[in-house]
Design a protein around this motif. Structure first.
Motif, short mmCIF file in Angstrom:
data_model
loop_
_atom_site.label_atom_id
_atom_site.label_comp_id
_atom_site.label_asym_id
_atom_site.label_seq_id
_atom_site.Cartn_x
_atom_site.Cartn_y
_atom_site.Cartn_z
N ASP A 1 0.84 -1.21 0.00
CA ASP A 1 0.00 0.00 0.00
C ASP A 1 0.87 1.26 0.00
OD1 ASP A 1 -2.28 -1.57 0.05
OD2 ASP A 1 -2.52 -1.46 2.23
N TYR B 1 -1.32 13.21 -3.14
CA TYR B 1 -2.20 14.34 -2.80
C TYR B 1 -2.31 15.23 -4.03
CZ TYR B 1 -3.86 18.46 -0.19
OH TYR B 1 -4.59 19.53 0.28
N PRO C 1 -7.86 15.99 5.78
CA PRO C 1 -8.68 15.11 6.63
C PRO C 1 -8.03 13.72 6.73
CG PRO C 1 -10.04 16.26 5.03
CD PRO C 1 -8.62 16.54 4.65
N LEU C 2 -8.22 13.08 7.85
CA LEU C 2 -7.58 11.80 8.09
C LEU C 2 -7.90 10.78 7.00
CD1 LEU C 2 -5.84 10.11 10.02
CD2 LEU C 2 -7.93 9.45 11.22
N ASN C 3 -9.16 10.76 6.53
CA ASN C 3 -9.54 9.78 5.52
C ASN C 3 -9.06 10.15 4.12
OD1 ASN C 3 -11.25 11.90 5.03
ND2 ASN C 3 -13.15 10.71 5.06
N ALA C 4 -8.43 11.32 3.99
CA ALA C 4 -7.90 11.73 2.68
C ALA C 4 -6.37 11.73 2.66
CB ALA C 4 -8.41 13.13 2.32
N CYS D 1 -1.26 8.33 2.75
CA CYS D 1 -0.77 7.10 3.38
C CYS D 1 -0.70 7.32 4.88
CB CYS D 1 0.61 6.70 2.82
SG CYS D 1 1.88 7.96 3.03
N GLN D 2 -0.37 6.27 5.60
CA GLN D 2 -0.36 6.34 7.06
C GLN D 2 1.03 6.52 7.64
OE1 GLN D 2 -2.86 3.35 9.10
NE2 GLN D 2 -3.54 2.69 7.08
#
Length: 336
Positions: A223, A293, A317-320, A323-324
């Protein structure tokens, strides 16, 4: 490059779809499948050393004045796998037990590079006997989990395990024994920035399965690379490996025509609204983006520093978030 570690004795057999195949047959099927279905190069791991082999123990007892094991087992096996499977990388291991003269490494490598069926394409590592590691080889591995943190003069590889302590499957390993994705992305960034290759090991169970926690790490890496692979694959070290001011920022680069793309791999998302990078020198035309992005990233000349660049950190926003772990900023049209 795919490297297969064949740890099952060649005399054993494996059932596949109800049919029984010998290990040489399975290895041949894997080699053919990789070559016919992918563009991945096929390589093989081979251990010169073999635990508790009586011939090797006898040679050791004789202080290597005899070569029963190397002449009767280890070297013939190497010649056989090269002739039969034609690997384009030979990843040697287990050399610590004896000198290169005992293993007959020089003779094998001379044949491999001059007369073997893969002489024009093969690459080898540096584990061929006492004194060879980190001194002689197509590329250096030096030691397990080798990560010097600085640019090296020779091509090198960081071979590490997701289980911090074992190359094999350990059924009772506690959670803290496994690398987190933060750990893994840090290792990848440090290694690639300094010109190294990455070899990541997972140990399968006795029936060939990958433990769920190891599978999760591999999928998470996939991912992450889907978003940030541009900063990893086909890149070269930049003039700076890590930022000279801000910690946990590592650089890679890629030549595109007459200019160089620079990738800043940021291991920790800043807590402030700006990120100061001391190493890049911007021009008027400098463009900054965040991989994954859609919008460009604003920047300015530093307010409190005499050089470098200051990036405006976007509010995402966290859901946008792309990656983590370990975010990559692409800097184009720099002066350096």
């Amino acid at each position: 490059m795919a490297i297969l570690h064949l740890c099952t004795p060649q005399s054993s057999s494996t059932p596949i779809n109800g049919q029984i195949y010998s290990m040489p047959q399975v290895l041949g099927m894997l080699a053919d499948s990789i070559r016919n279905r992918t563009n991945i190069r096929f390589g093989l791991y081979h251990s010169l050393f073999e635990w508790f082999n009586p011939l090797l123990l006898e040679d050791y007892a004789n202080s290597f004045t005899t070569d029963l094991f190397s002449s009767g087992k280890s070297m013939p096996e190497l010649y056989e796998i090269v002739n039969q499977y034609k690997p384009e990388i030979v990843w040697s291991d287990g050399d610590w037990y004896g000198p290169a003269e005992y293993w007959k490494s020089q003779e094998f490598l001379a044949w491999l590079y001059n007369d073997s069926p893969v002489k024009d394409t093969v690459v080898t590592n540096d584990r061929w006997g006492w004194g060879c590691t980190c001194h002689h080889g197509g590329y250096f591995t030096c030691s397990d989990r080798y990560n010097p943190g600085t640019l090296q003069t020779r091509k090198w590889e960081n071979a590490f395990t997701i289980d911090k302590y074992s190359w094999g499957y350990v059924r009772n390993s506690p959670l803290e024994n496994y690398l987190t994705m933060d750990n893994i992305t840090q290792i990848i960034a440090e290694t690639i920035s300094c010109g190294g290759n990455i070899l990541i090991n997972v140990g399968p169970t006795k029936d060939g399965m990958i433990d769920p926690i190891l599978e999760e790490r591999l999928r998470q890496m996939g991912d992450w690379l889907r978003v940030n692979g541009e900063a990893i694959y086909e890149t070269t070290p930049w003039v700076y490996q890590n930022d000279s001011y801000t910690p946990n920022v590592w650089y890679t680069s890629k030549k595109v025509g007459f200019y160089t793309k620079v990738y800043a791999i940021v291991l920790e998302w800043p807590e402030t609204e700006t990120l100061y990078l001391a190493s890049p020198t911007p021009s008027r035309g400098t463009r900054v983006t965040l991989l994954g992005y859609s919008s460009t990233i604003g920047w300015r000349m530093p307010v409190s520093h005499s050089r470098g660049i200051e990036l405006w950190m976007p509010v995402i926003p966290l859901n946008a978030m792309p990656c983590q772990w370990a975010w990559v900023f692409l800097l184009e049209y720099l002066y350096n």
